[in-house]
Design a protein around this motif. Structure first.
Motif, mmCIF file in Angstrom:
data_model
loop_
_atom_site.group_PDB
_atom_site.id
_atom_site.type_symbol
_atom_site.label_atom_id
_atom_site.label_comp_id
_atom_site.label_asym_id
_atom_site.label_seq_id
_atom_site.Cartn_x
_atom_site.Cartn_y
_atom_site.Cartn_z
ATOM 1 N N VAL A 7 0.688 -1.289 0.112
ATOM 2 C CA VAL A 7 0.159 0.085 -0.154
ATOM 3 C C VAL A 7 0.959 1.252 -0.163
ATOM 4 C CG1 VAL A 7 -1.586 1.377 1.254
ATOM 5 C CG2 VAL A 7 -1.846 -1.188 1.016
ATOM 6 N N ASN A 8 2.059 1.198 0.745
ATOM 7 C CA ASN A 8 2.661 2.393 0.857
ATOM 8 C C ASN A 8 3.410 2.828 -0.349
ATOM 9 O OD1 ASN A 8 5.830 3.531 1.609
ATOM 10 N ND2 ASN A 8 4.074 4.386 2.889
ATOM 11 N N ARG A 9 3.886 1.705 -1.181
ATOM 12 C CA ARG A 9 4.465 1.868 -2.398
ATOM 13 C C ARG A 9 3.294 2.709 -3.501
ATOM 14 N NH1 ARG A 9 5.774 -3.486 -5.511
ATOM 15 N NH2 ARG A 9 3.502 -3.032 -6.018
ATOM 16 N N HIS A 10 2.162 2.119 -3.443
ATOM 17 C CA HIS A 10 1.060 2.852 -4.097
ATOM 18 C C HIS A 10 0.766 4.145 -3.824
ATOM 19 C CE1 HIS A 10 0.395 -0.487 -6.914
ATOM 20 N NE2 HIS A 10 0.780 -1.415 -5.903
ATOM 21 N N VAL A 11 0.720 4.503 -2.460
ATOM 22 C CA VAL A 11 0.337 5.874 -1.646
ATOM 23 C C VAL A 11 1.616 6.958 -2.406
ATOM 24 C CG1 VAL A 11 0.481 7.067 0.032
ATOM 25 C CG2 VAL A 11 -1.044 5.107 0.038
ATOM 26 N N GLN A 12 2.779 6.370 -2.261
ATOM 27 C CA GLN A 12 4.176 7.311 -2.585
ATOM 28 C C GLN A 12 3.782 7.510 -4.066
ATOM 29 O OE1 GLN A 12 5.871 8.890 -0.565
ATOM 30 N NE2 GLN A 12 4.605 7.312 1.291
ATOM 31 N N ALA A 13 3.473 6.512 -4.995
ATOM 32 C CA ALA A 13 3.387 6.916 -6.417
ATOM 33 C C ALA A 13 2.229 7.776 -6.654
ATOM 34 C CB ALA A 13 3.032 5.723 -7.082
ATOM 35 N N ALA A 14 1.118 7.576 -6.011
ATOM 36 C CA ALA A 14 -0.108 8.611 -6.014
ATOM 37 C C ALA A 14 0.311 9.804 -5.757
ATOM 38 C CB ALA A 14 -1.301 8.038 -5.246
ATOM 39 N N LEU A 15 1.093 10.064 -4.300
ATOM 40 C CA LEU A 15 1.406 11.562 -4.193
ATOM 41 C C LEU A 15 2.287 12.036 -5.236
ATOM 42 C CD1 LEU A 15 1.933 10.975 -0.337
ATOM 43 C CD2 LEU A 15 0.255 12.250 -1.262
ATOM 44 N N ALA A 19 1.461 15.546 -7.098
ATOM 45 C CA ALA A 19 2.257 16.561 -7.163
ATOM 46 C C ALA A 19 2.408 17.128 -8.644
ATOM 47 C CB ALA A 19 3.590 16.234 -6.161
ATOM 48 N N GLN A 20 2.700 16.392 -9.441
ATOM 49 C CA GLN A 20 2.773 16.688 -10.792
ATOM 50 C C GLN A 20 1.607 17.249 -11.366
ATOM 51 O OE1 GLN A 20 4.198 12.980 -12.706
ATOM 52 N NE2 GLN A 20 6.353 13.570 -12.558
ATOM 53 N N ALA A 21 0.537 16.776 -10.937
ATOM 54 C CA ALA A 21 -0.748 17.628 -11.343
ATOM 55 C C ALA A 21 -1.189 18.492 -10.392
ATOM 56 C CB ALA A 21 -1.826 16.521 -11.414
ATOM 57 N N ALA A 22 -0.448 19.216 -9.476
ATOM 58 C CA ALA A 22 -0.700 20.460 -8.622
ATOM 59 C C ALA A 22 -1.882 20.104 -7.849
ATOM 60 C CB ALA A 22 -0.863 21.586 -9.286
ATOM 61 N N ILE A 23 -1.934 18.540 -7.390
ATOM 62 C CA ILE A 23 -2.873 18.443 -6.411
ATOM 63 C C ILE A 23 -2.397 18.118 -4.944
ATOM 64 C CG2 ILE A 23 -4.701 16.469 -5.645
ATOM 65 C CD1 ILE A 23 -4.725 15.872 -8.760
ATOM 66 N N ALA A 24 -2.769 18.685 -4.054
ATOM 67 C CA ALA A 24 -2.299 18.823 -2.514
ATOM 68 C C ALA A 24 -2.340 17.433 -2.032
ATOM 69 C CB ALA A 24 -2.953 19.754 -1.707
ATOM 70 N N PRO A 25 -1.486 17.209 -1.172
ATOM 71 C CA PRO A 25 -1.210 15.719 -0.543
ATOM 72 C C PRO A 25 -2.578 15.720 0.458
ATOM 73 C CG PRO A 25 0.821 16.907 -0.491
ATOM 74 C CD PRO A 25 -0.092 17.990 -1.114
ATOM 75 N N ASP A 26 -2.997 16.586 1.149
ATOM 76 C CA ASP A 26 -3.901 16.420 1.747
ATOM 77 C C ASP A 26 -5.551 16.054 1.120
ATOM 78 O OD1 ASP A 26 -4.108 19.332 1.106
ATOM 79 O OD2 ASP A 26 -5.584 19.524 2.448
ATOM 80 N N VAL A 28 -5.221 14.273 -1.612
ATOM 81 C CA VAL A 28 -5.113 12.936 -1.963
ATOM 82 C C VAL A 28 -5.186 11.899 -0.730
ATOM 83 C CG1 VAL A 28 -3.134 11.119 -2.556
ATOM 84 C CG2 VAL A 28 -3.175 13.303 -3.837
ATOM 85 N N ALA A 29 -4.893 12.392 0.431
ATOM 86 C CA ALA A 29 -5.256 11.827 1.598
ATOM 87 C C ALA A 29 -6.923 11.576 1.809
ATOM 88 C CB ALA A 29 -4.334 12.170 2.884
ATOM 89 N N THR A 30 -7.450 12.649 1.784
ATOM 90 C CA THR A 30 -8.997 12.438 1.983
ATOM 91 C C THR A 30 -9.413 11.472 0.877
ATOM 92 O OG1 THR A 30 -8.945 15.037 2.493
ATOM 93 C CG2 THR A 30 -11.039 13.993 1.752
ATOM 94 N N ASN A 31 -9.155 11.596 -0.347
ATOM 95 C CA ASN A 31 -9.774 10.752 -1.290
ATOM 96 C C ASN A 31 -9.184 9.106 -0.876
ATOM 97 O OD1 ASN A 31 -11.206 11.975 -3.791
ATOM 98 N ND2 ASN A 31 -9.451 13.468 -3.143
ATOM 99 N N LEU A 32 -8.173 9.008 -0.544
ATOM 100 C CA LEU A 32 -7.538 7.858 0.000
ATOM 101 C C LEU A 32 -8.321 7.245 1.167
ATOM 102 C CD1 LEU A 32 -3.656 8.120 -0.360
ATOM 103 C CD2 LEU A 32 -5.181 6.754 -1.516
#
Length: 70
Positions: A7-15, A19-26, A28-32
């Motif tokens: 899971v961590n590997r996929h979360v890091q890839a999603a983050l 970031a490349q799409a200018a989407i904030a980490p929080d 991403v976390a809310t959607n996760l």
């Protein structure tokens, strides 16, 4: 590989992708979190999901548990 490592590997890839799409980490976390709840609801009873979420809420703060000190 453990479930956490997978899971961590996929979360890091999603983050990184976010970031490349200018989407904030929080965001991403809310959607996760929303996806995690959706999956849990498919596999567990509502009270089990509620307990898991309550445990996470109860442990949001880093605490110095006096009884756990050496």
């Amino acid at each position: 590989m453990s479930a956490y490592q997978l899971v961590n590997r996929h979360v890091q890839a999603a983050l990184a992708e976010a970031a490349q799409a200018a989407i904030a980490p929080d965001v991403v976390a809310t959607n996760l979190l929303a996806e995690a709840v959706r999956i849990l609801k498919e596999q567990r009873q509502p009270e089990d999901v509620r307990s898991a979420l309550q445990f996470a809420i109860d442990n949001l703060e880093d605490r110095d548990w006096e009884f756990m000190r050496p």
